[in-house]
Write a protein that holds these residues in place. Structure first.
Motif, short mmCIF file in Angstrom:
data_model
loop_
_atom_site.label_atom_id
_atom_site.label_comp_id
_atom_site.label_asym_id
_atom_site.label_seq_id
_atom_site.Cartn_x
_atom_site.Cartn_y
_atom_site.Cartn_z
N ARG A 1 12.41 -8.47 -3.27
CA ARG A 1 11.95 -7.90 -2.00
C ARG A 1 12.02 -6.38 -2.01
N MET B 1 9.04 -5.08 -3.70
CA MET B 1 7.84 -5.22 -2.87
C MET B 1 7.79 -4.13 -1.81
N VAL B 2 8.95 -3.81 -1.25
CA VAL B 2 9.02 -2.75 -0.24
C VAL B 2 8.49 -1.44 -0.82
N VAL C 1 4.70 -1.77 -0.67
CA VAL C 1 4.11 -1.92 0.66
C VAL C 1 4.35 -0.67 1.51
N ASP D 1 9.69 -2.24 5.20
CA ASP D 1 10.36 -3.52 5.03
C ASP D 1 10.20 -4.37 6.30
N SER D 2 10.37 -5.66 6.14
CA SER D 2 10.39 -6.57 7.27
C SER D 2 11.70 -6.39 8.03
N GLU E 1 6.14 -11.88 4.94
CA GLU E 1 5.58 -10.82 5.77
C GLU E 1 5.12 -9.65 4.90
N LEU E 2 5.91 -9.32 3.87
CA LEU E 2 5.55 -8.22 2.96
C LEU E 2 4.32 -8.58 2.13
#
Length: 224
Positions: A10, A13-14, A17, A20-21, A33-34
């Protein structure tokens, strides 16, 4: 261990993107969500694929994939395929769900013993509910990562009805296998009702993938 894998994945991924979620770090829904945000942020599907591949690369020391290709993939291709099928089972079950190492057809029409991984019901695909997210955030980036970085051909064959996915290490993707995945109709439960694919194909001029209503998968048209 699964929670650790999720948090590291995660965090990478942040980085791609840009945010963050708000959900807890060990909440799988936050990861989804990401994934949705990554696909919604970029209209160019190649950019989505590139960033998803960058997530995979960031999970390893920068020297490791290239060294693996030289030391293992090229001199010991069969062993390397078996090793990666096993490693994907160990490190990827938290992301994809129950898996098993199996025998698969590889390049040359041979049967590769324990060179495959069968994902019995892919959690990532099922929870995203979107074939576009599957193809652009998982299938193509993962295949490219193993071929370009690790020196191993890989073909992933998702089944959009059963949510199975067959990994075949040692099998090079062909136009036929890729066309089959790209030509699948949008899933009935797709949250954007086909809009994500239209967005990626430049058919949503207001840049809002949720406004498209076509169930035809325009994302899967053309080369990726």
């Amino acid at each position: 261990m699964d929670k650790l894998f999720m948090r590291v994945f995660r965090s990478k991924m942040v980085e791609q993107v840009g945010f963050d979620s708000s959900l807890p770090q060990d909440d799988y829904s936050g990861l989804m969500e990401l994934a949705a945000a990554l696909n919604a942020r970029y209209s160019n599907r190649e950019e989505v694929q590139k960033r998803a591949q960058a997530v995979l690369c960031a999970l390893f020391p920068s020297w490791m994939p290239g060294s693996y290709a030289k030391l293992f993939s090229k001199p010991f291709p069969e062993f390397s395929c078996q090793m990666n099928a096993w490693a994907t089972w160990v490190a990827g079950t938290w992301l994809m769900g129950e898996c098993e190492v199996n025998d698969v057809e590889v390049d040359g029409g041979k049967i590769g013993k324990k060179q495959g991984l069968l994902v019995k019901r892919c959690r990532f695909l099922e929870e995203s509910g979107c074939a576009s997210v599957c193809v652009n955030s998982c299938k193509i980036p993962t295949q490219n990562f193993f071929l370009q970085e690790m020196g191993l051909p890989l073909t992933m064959t998702p089944d959009y009805e059963t949510f199975e996915c067959q990994f075949a290490f040692g099998r090079t993707p062909t136009e036929a296998t890729e066309r089959e995945a790209k030509n699948t109709p949008c899933l009935s439960r797709c949250p954007s009702v086909g809009g994500m694919r239209a967005w990626h194909d430049g058919k949503v001029p207001n840049k809002d993938p949720d406004t498209a209503t076509s169930t035809a998968c325009s994302l899967m048209e053309g080369d990726t």
